[in-house]
Design a protein around this motif. Structure first.
Motif, short mmCIF file in Angstrom:
data_model
loop_
_atom_site.label_atom_id
_atom_site.label_comp_id
_atom_site.label_asym_id
_atom_site.label_seq_id
_atom_site.Cartn_x
_atom_site.Cartn_y
_atom_site.Cartn_z
N ASP A 1 0.85 -1.12 -0.07
CA ASP A 1 -0.16 -0.03 0.09
C ASP A 1 0.82 1.37 -0.09
O ASP A 1 0.36 2.20 -0.37
N LEU A 2 2.13 1.26 0.52
CA LEU A 2 2.80 2.45 0.33
C LEU A 2 3.66 2.57 -0.60
O LEU A 2 3.82 1.77 -1.60
N ASP A 3 4.14 3.91 -1.08
CA ASP A 3 4.65 4.19 -2.13
C ASP A 3 6.29 4.49 -1.82
O ASP A 3 6.87 5.03 -2.78
N VAL A 4 6.46 4.03 -0.80
CA VAL A 4 8.29 3.99 -0.31
C VAL A 4 8.32 2.62 0.16
O VAL A 4 7.57 1.87 0.56
N ASP A 5 9.49 2.15 -0.72
CA ASP A 5 9.94 0.69 -0.63
C ASP A 5 10.72 0.71 0.60
O ASP A 5 11.69 1.61 0.80
N PHE A 6 10.40 0.10 1.83
CA PHE A 6 11.12 -0.05 2.93
C PHE A 6 12.00 -1.19 3.16
O PHE A 6 12.26 -1.76 4.17
N ASP A 7 12.04 -1.97 2.01
CA ASP A 7 13.17 -3.19 1.95
C ASP A 7 12.75 -4.08 2.86
O ASP A 7 13.43 -4.84 3.55
N PHE A 8 11.30 -4.50 2.92
CA PHE A 8 10.79 -5.50 3.84
C PHE A 8 11.60 -6.92 3.25
O PHE A 8 11.04 -7.27 2.15
N GLU A 9 12.00 -7.51 4.02
CA GLU A 9 12.74 -9.19 3.60
C GLU A 9 12.22 -10.10 4.97
O GLU A 9 13.35 -10.06 5.70
N PRO A 10 11.47 -11.07 4.62
CA PRO A 10 11.13 -11.79 5.43
C PRO A 10 12.06 -13.24 5.27
O PRO A 10 11.61 -14.00 4.94
N GLU A 11 13.30 -12.96 5.52
CA GLU A 11 14.41 -14.06 4.98
C GLU A 11 14.86 -14.72 6.12
O GLU A 11 15.65 -15.95 6.03
N GLY A 12 14.52 -14.41 7.48
CA GLY A 12 14.68 -15.07 8.58
C GLY A 12 15.74 -14.50 9.52
O GLY A 12 16.54 -13.97 8.91
N VAL A 13 15.72 -15.12 10.65
CA VAL A 13 16.56 -14.84 11.56
C VAL A 13 17.00 -15.93 12.48
O VAL A 13 16.38 -16.60 13.05
N GLY A 14 18.15 -16.26 12.45
CA GLY A 14 18.79 -17.51 13.10
C GLY A 14 19.32 -17.14 14.45
O GLY A 14 20.05 -16.18 14.82
N LEU A 15 19.00 -17.93 15.25
CA LEU A 15 19.64 -17.98 16.76
C LEU A 15 20.88 -18.75 16.92
O LEU A 15 20.77 -19.99 16.67
N PHE B 1 14.38 -18.87 12.53
CA PHE B 1 13.16 -18.53 12.64
C PHE B 1 12.73 -17.95 11.10
O PHE B 1 13.15 -16.65 10.85
N ALA B 2 12.26 -18.72 10.41
CA ALA B 2 12.52 -18.52 8.90
C ALA B 2 11.62 -17.25 8.22
O ALA B 2 12.06 -17.07 7.24
N SER B 3 10.41 -17.10 9.10
CA SER B 3 9.84 -15.89 8.54
C SER B 3 10.05 -14.58 9.06
O SER B 3 9.22 -13.46 8.81
N ASP B 4 10.93 -14.49 10.17
CA ASP B 4 11.25 -13.27 10.68
C ASP B 4 12.00 -12.31 10.03
O ASP B 4 12.54 -12.76 8.91
N ALA B 5 11.77 -11.04 9.96
CA ALA B 5 11.96 -10.20 8.86
C ALA B 5 13.03 -8.82 9.33
O ALA B 5 13.06 -8.69 10.30
N LYS B 6 13.54 -8.49 7.98
CA LYS B 6 14.42 -7.30 8.13
C LYS B 6 13.68 -6.24 7.43
O LYS B 6 13.14 -6.76 6.39
N LEU B 7 13.89 -5.14 7.73
CA LEU B 7 13.38 -3.93 7.24
C LEU B 7 14.18 -2.75 7.27
O LEU B 7 14.89 -2.47 8.19
#
Lengths: 461, 398
Positions: free
Chosen positions: B83-97, B147-153
């Motif tokens: 919905d936003l017109d700004v790309d905030f680089d959402f990447e649900p690429e995972g976070v590993g512990l 955590f495979a669906s945790d994301a960075k943005l």
């Protein structure tokens, strides 16, 4: 593990050396950290090792530099060349030297980081073979490298005039001098002219320089705008607009110069208050005549506290050292005042003369506004046009634009783009530039490796 | 006198604070058609959202209410990104512990089922699997709970984009505006006073993060939020150091009071634990530290050193890599580590703050819940555990 000094001086230019000489003479243990391999700063760079030819060319500057450096070397201050100060906090300085970092505790910190050439982005300024006139001067002094001629000089300021003189003396042909200043500026300076009489020797020398430039025969254009550089190293074309006409000149090398600005990242990091210089459009560390900043325990001397040149830097270094000695209990206030009287008087004269120079070489704000296609942030390769799109979307401060664009987030930490960015924001938003806080300075002021940080010697908690 | 005379000086809701939470609240309210004003002292964003890492995660909480809230928050990002017109680089690429203590292997395995039951995608990588996927991780790391669906943005662009979109939906954006007071009438909110004038409004949302208590004071409320400073190191561009984000599992265990292996006194004192986030730009952000030092956002070399040591322990290849910048931000921490999304004893005054280290990940769900709360209907998540009252003195018997 940490080391303690009564005084830690950052920078071994004329201000830092003069301060160290005075401070050690009055009994302070003093450390001077300098990024370069030797003392001297930009003006006395490599003065110790200058070739006879260079000595002839630089003349008086080089001779007095050698004298100052000799006295400094013998004064008893600890001198760390190739030492980079990357962090500062009250009472401590973090220094990298030979790949190792350590904390140096200091009773007082004197920041004498000098000035740098004002980066003014124009299309083509990032091409190899286009460099600052000051940078070319440093190459000449430190490595005896001279630019390939013919050279086109573009910009404004007394150093540009000096560069023409140096190039001519070295036999490097100058194909044109393209100045962004105007004759009108010189007229505006006339009412200030009597001030120059207070310091006749300086103006006689500089006046002779200027005259030689005019007599030199190289074409000279003034009031240049819309400057663009195309071509490649050895074969450049500089186009510009002046007096309603578009002109172009050719050269093998292009030297740019739009004056110098205080190098304030260390003073910014230390949290010192800064003031805005309206004519020269830059920030400088605010200080009283003794170099005291808004931060207790941190003083400044030399051009980082306002560009006044080497004579003033030496006087300010001595004055700052006197006051640090007073604060350390080595001098009474009356003694400090007495010892500082002559330098305070000479500073009054120099400041009056500087007002004249600042007016003659006043920087035109529109010269500092980059064309859309000019690369502004060199680290992230962002053009003025790209940044203006974000400004239109709602950024209205340097830190705000940095957050959205990454301009200023690279290894140079905004040293190159900070001023152009601020000028663009002021223009786009209508907010006066002096109301826009510059990029926030951050540690490390210069990059350092994870290993070096991880192994830094620190006193235990 | 009619407050509604000039519609520019009135709003249905005034949101205070232009960080990720405040802009998300304004965004959801404006999208729901509410007449909303968003007031921010600096720009969008200016406070902690400009000085943090960019994780939107579920890994750092045990199964339960808060974990489900984090999951609900994470699930909202794809739709809002579209919905936003700004790309905030959402990447649900995972976070590993990363697990480097044998004692943690069993507890880590045991936690998987509970998280999976909440719809969270969790994988256990043994040492060989971790080596194969991430050759840059130190050899003595035993396993990884991914955590495979945790994301960075990019949180700065997220808040910027939310504010812009809120504006497009009709919100009145007021950057560079200082709140000087809140006017009440008969004990209820009546107007917000700013250095750019008075905005009449029956509702105020305090989304000022670590500064929320200052706003609360204006209506006599004590909001128990303390700034908990965190430092970050930024590396030069290091493609190939790590393919996704990592944190250390041991820190979760350390919260329970157990000492981690190889942790120095400095690391303990400064609350240092590894977090590594490769950014879209190629730099890698390294955290973390936790200290209560007031509103100080300067870097501290002693803390930075401990963080560099911790980063190098898990990523030995960092040794020669250069650090190009450091910064510090302030987490808005409540006594129980959970946010306050709540009405207050002052009618019309709501709090949406105190997200500590989860403000970015919980920004959207907070905005959505506040919009639901103001809509008067039931909220999609029970807000009882997040009420301000949990910290207030029990009321005196009448």
């Amino acid at each position: 593990m940490s080391t303690y000094y009564d005084l830690c001086v950052i920078g071994a230019g004329p201000a830092g050396m003069s301060a160290a000489i005075r401070a050690t003479r009055l009994g302070l243990s003093t450390l001077v950290a300098e990024r370069q391999p030797g003392p001297g700063g930009q003006i006395f760079r490599s003065a110790e090792s200058a070739s006879p030819e260079l000595l002839r060319l630089l003349g008086h500057d080089c001779a007095r530099g050698r004298k100052l450096i000799r006295t400094f070397r013998a004064c008893g201050a600890e001198f760390w060349p190739e030492a980079t100060v990357w962090g500062l906090e009250p009472g401590a300085v973090y220094v990298s030297r030979g790949g190792r970092s350590r904390a140096v505790r200091a009773g007082h910190v004197l920041i004498a980081t000098g000035a740098m050439e004002r980066p003014v982005p124009v299309p083509g300024w990032t091409l190899p073979g286009v460099l600052g006139a000051g940078a070319a001067d440093v190459l000449l002094k430190s490595s005896n490298l001279r630019p390939e001629g013919p050279v086109v000089l573009v910009g404004n300021g007394p150093l540009l005039v000096q560069s023409v003189h140096h190039l001519k003396a070295l036999g490097v042909p100058v194909s044109a001098l393209v100045t962004t200043g105007s004759n009108a500026a010189a007229l505006r300076a006339l009412p200030l002219a009597p001030a120059a009489l207070l310091r006749p020797a300086y103006f006689a020398a500089k006046g002779a320089l200027a005259a030689r430039v005019l007599l030199g025969g190289a074409p000279r254009y003034s009031g240049a705008r819309d400057i663009r550089i195309t071509g490649r190293d050895g074969d450049f074309t500089v186009t510009f607009r002046t007096g309603g006409r578009v002109r172009s000149v050719q050269g093998a090398t292009v030297l740019l110069h739009e004056g110098v600005v205080p190098e304030t990242r260390a003073t910014q990091l230390a949290g010192c208050r800064h003031d805005w210089h309206a004519k020269q459009r830059h920030w400088y560390a605010a200080a009283d005549v003794w170099g005291r900043t808004s931060v207790t325990g941190v003083s400044v001397a030399g051009d980082c506290a306002g560009v006044l040149g080497a004579d003033a830097a030496m006087a300010r270094g001595r004055l700052a050292a006197l006051n640090v000695c007073r604060e350390a209990g080595r001098l009474s206030t009356a003694r400090r005042d007495a010892l500082g009287r002559a330098d305070r008087l000479s500073l009054v004269r120099i400041r009056a003369a500087q007002r004249l120079l600042d007016t003659v070489f006043a920087v035109a704000p529109e010269v500092l506004l980059p064309a859309d296609e000019a690369v502004v942030c060199r680290c992230e390769e962002l053009t003025a046009g790209e940044l203006r799109t974000l400004l239109a979307a709602g950024c209205a401060s340097p830190d705000g634009l940095k957050a959205q664009s990454r301009a200023g987030m690279g290894p140079c930490q905004g040293r190159m783009c900070g001023q152009a960015v601020a000028e663009m924001i002021a223009q786009a938003s209508g907010i006066p530039l002096e109301d826009l806080a510059p990029y926030r300075a951050r540690m490390p002021l210069f990059p350092l490796s994870f290993d070096e940080l991880a192994e830094m010697a620190l006193p235990p908690l | 006198m009619n407050d509604q005379q000039n519609k520019h000086d009135a709003a249905e809701v005034v949101v205070l604070g232009g960080g990720a939470v405040g802009t998300a609240v304004a965004y959801y309210l404006a999208r729901a058609g509410r007449n909303v004003a968003l007031v921010e002292l600096g720009e969008f964003p200016w406070g902690s959202s400009k000085r943090c890492d960019g994780h939107a995660v579920t890994y750092d909480s045990p199964p339960g209410y808060f974990s489900r809230l984090c999951k609900a928050g994470l699930d909202l990002f794809p739709e809002v990104a579209a919905d936003l017109d700004v790309d905030f680089d959402f990447e649900p690429e995972g976070v590993g512990l990363l697990i480097d203590d044998e004692r943690d292997l069993e507890t880590a395995r045991a936690s998987i089922e509970g998280k999976r039951a909440e719809g969270i995608e969790v994988q256990f990588w043994d040492r060989a699997e971790l080596r194969r996927r991430e050759p840059g991780v130190a050899d003595d790391v035993l396993a990884c709970l991914n955590f495979a669906s945790d994301a960075k943005l990019n949180p700065m662009r997220l808040a910027f984009g939310l504010a812009r979109r809120a504006g497009a939906y009709g919100a009145r954006l007021m950057p560079r505006t200082r709140v000087t007071g809140i006017e009440t009438r008969d004990g209820a909110v009546a107007a917000v006073l700013t250095d750019r004038g008075r905005i009449a409004s029956p509702v105020v949302i305090d989304a000022c993060g670590v500064w929320a208590p200052l706003i609360g004071q204006m209506v006599g409320l004590t909001i128990p939020i303390r700034p908990r400073q965190g430092q970050i190191l930024v590396s030069e561009k290091l493609r190939g150091l790590a393919s996704q984000s990592y944190a250390e599992y041991g820190y979760l265990a350390a919260k329970g009071g157990r000492k981690r292996n190889g942790v120095t006194a400095d690391m303990e004192a400064y609350g240092v634990a590894l977090v590594a986030e490769p950014t879209e730009a190629g730099t890698v952000l390294f955290g973390s530290s936790r200290r209560y030092v007031g509103l100080d956002t300067s870097s501290h070399p002693g803390v930075l050193r401990a963080m560099a040591q911790r980063a190098r322990r898990f990523f030995p290849r960092l040794a020669e890599a250069r650090i190009i910048r450091c910064y510090a931000g302030l987490r808005p921490a409540t006594p129980d580590g959970k946010p306050i999304i709540s009405p207050t004893p002052v009618p019309g005054f709501f709090v949406a703050a105190g997200h500590e280290g989860n403000g970015i990940g919980l920004s959207l769900i907070t905005g959505k819940l506040v919009a639901e709360l103001l809509g008067g209907g039931p909220t999609s998540v029970d807000l009882a555990p997040l009420r301000l009252e949990r910290f207030l003195e029990p009321p005196h018997a009448a």
